[in-house]
Design an enzyme around this catalytic site. Sequence first.
Site, PDB file in Angstrom:
ATOM      1  N   ILE A  42       1.144   7.175   3.777  1.00 31.49           N
ATOM      2  CA  ILE A  42       2.144   6.729   4.754  1.00 31.49           C
ATOM      3  C   ILE A  42       3.083   5.691   4.138  1.00 31.49           C
ATOM      4  O   ILE A  42       4.297   5.709   4.373  1.00 31.49           O
ATOM      5  CB  ILE A  42       1.426   6.158   6.004  1.00 31.49           C
ATOM      6  CG1 ILE A  42       0.718   7.294   6.764  1.00 31.49           C
ATOM      7  CG2 ILE A  42       2.388   5.402   6.911  1.00 31.49           C
ATOM      8  CD1 ILE A  42      -0.260   6.824   7.839  1.00 31.49           C
ATOM      9  N   GLY A  43       2.530   4.784   3.336  1.00 34.12           N
ATOM     10  CA  GLY A  43       3.354   3.755   2.697  1.00 34.12           C
ATOM     11  C   GLY A  43       4.375   4.377   1.762  1.00 34.12           C
ATOM     12  O   GLY A  43       5.553   3.974   1.745  1.00 34.12           O
TER      13      GLY A  43
ATOM     14  N   GLY B 131       0.823  -1.213   0.000  1.00 33.25           N
ATOM     15  CA  GLY B 131       0.000   0.000   0.000  1.00 33.25           C
ATOM     16  C   GLY B 131       0.848   1.249   0.000  1.00 33.25           C
ATOM     17  O   GLY B 131       0.644   2.167   0.789  1.00 33.25           O
TER      18      GLY B 131
ATOM     19  N   TYR C 238     -13.781  -0.196  11.072  1.00 29.10           N
ATOM     20  CA  TYR C 238     -12.346   0.015  10.799  1.00 29.10           C
ATOM     21  C   TYR C 238     -11.533  -0.176  12.080  1.00 29.10           C
ATOM     22  O   TYR C 238     -10.503  -0.862  12.094  1.00 29.10           O
ATOM     23  CB  TYR C 238     -12.166   1.431  10.244  1.00 29.10           C
ATOM     24  CG  TYR C 238     -10.743   1.915  10.173  1.00 29.10           C
ATOM     25  CD1 TYR C 238      -9.888   1.451   9.183  1.00 29.10           C
ATOM     26  CD2 TYR C 238     -10.247   2.849  11.095  1.00 29.10           C
ATOM     27  CE1 TYR C 238      -8.569   1.900   9.112  1.00 29.10           C
ATOM     28  CE2 TYR C 238      -8.949   3.299  11.029  1.00 29.10           C
ATOM     29  CZ  TYR C 238      -8.114   2.827  10.043  1.00 29.10           C
ATOM     30  OH  TYR C 238      -6.821   3.276   9.971  1.00 29.10           O
TER      31      TYR C 238
ATOM     32  N   SER D 244      -3.639   1.775  14.176  1.00 32.92           N
ATOM     33  CA  SER D 244      -4.325   3.072  14.173  1.00 32.92           C
ATOM     34  C   SER D 244      -4.688   3.439  15.599  1.00 32.92           C
ATOM     35  O   SER D 244      -4.946   2.555  16.428  1.00 32.92           O
ATOM     36  CB  SER D 244      -5.604   3.010  13.332  1.00 32.92           C
ATOM     37  OG  SER D 244      -6.372   4.188  13.519  1.00 32.92           O
TER      38      SER D 244
END
Length: 244
Positions: free
Chosen positions: A18-19, A13, A150, A137
């Site tokens: 962020i990746g 990803g 999520y 997260s």
Amino acid sequence: MAVLADKVAVVTGAGTGIGFATARAFRDEGATVFITGRRKDALDAAVAELGPGVTGVVCDASVPAELDAFYGTVRDQAGRIDVLVANAGVGTAAPFGEVTEDLIDSVFATNVKGTIFTLQQALPLLSTNASVILTGSTAITRPNLGLEVYAASKAAVRTLARGWALSARAHGFRVNVVSPGGTRTPGLLDLVTPEMLKDAEGAVPLGRLAEPEEIAAVTTFLASDASSYVNGAEFFADGGYAQA
Ligand SMILES: NC(=O)c1ccc[n+]([C@@H]2O[C@H](COP(=O)([O-])OP(=O)(O)OC[C@H]3O[C@@H](n4cnc5c(N)ncnc54)[C@H](OP(=O)(O)O)[C@@H]3O)[C@@H](O)[C@H]2O)c1
């Protein structure tokens, strides 16, 4: 000295957000980096920006056969993996009362099933003492309204890391979680209105959201030998949000 010199790293990803920032940080620290994503155009743009030493492969982390094909490429080109970052994730919002089966299936397919197979299919390629980093997260401990599904998927990610960390000796890797708070990425900016963004900033003790590079810096520490005795931990990079 470059802290990831001669290391082979995989970041899933990583076409954006962020990746992408993590792949750039790893490249800057001397690693050979393989990045994945589902959209070829985003991946091509990322590889063009990151330059030599970074290879992009289209791969949906929720599809084990695609992971197998991706790891086949890594095996052929690099022969091993020293650092694996299971970062691919999706965060679809829906108020409780409007949660659908499709939403649950798609969020869990990438965030939970995808994380499991991203690591399991990589096992034959992991070098001794490899560092595995999962993206969690702050939603794990402080779920936002509408993001409960999520949050539950990221709680599963945290629990997977605890479990895998216990068999670190048998597996030959260590595994940790980086849990970002609100971070300025396409994934977040597409999800929220400007008003929601302002509220989110106000709720952070540091008074602002993170830049993707600030998350990548923590992941780089966990990828490096400087964190060689850290296993099963969760590092929050959230400006204090989940601790308040
Ligand atoms: N930004 C935040 O505030 C925040 C906070 C806490 C945690 N996180 C976590 O950080 C990670 C990165 O998110 P981000 O904020 O950087 O969002 P992003 O900009 O949307 O990046 C996520 C990347 O993952 C890829 N992706 C999504 N599903 C995938 C799949 N099934 N297989 C392969 N690649 C996939 C996306 O590319 P394609 O669409 O091309 O596949 C995209 O490039 C996620 O795990 C997210 O949950 C983010």
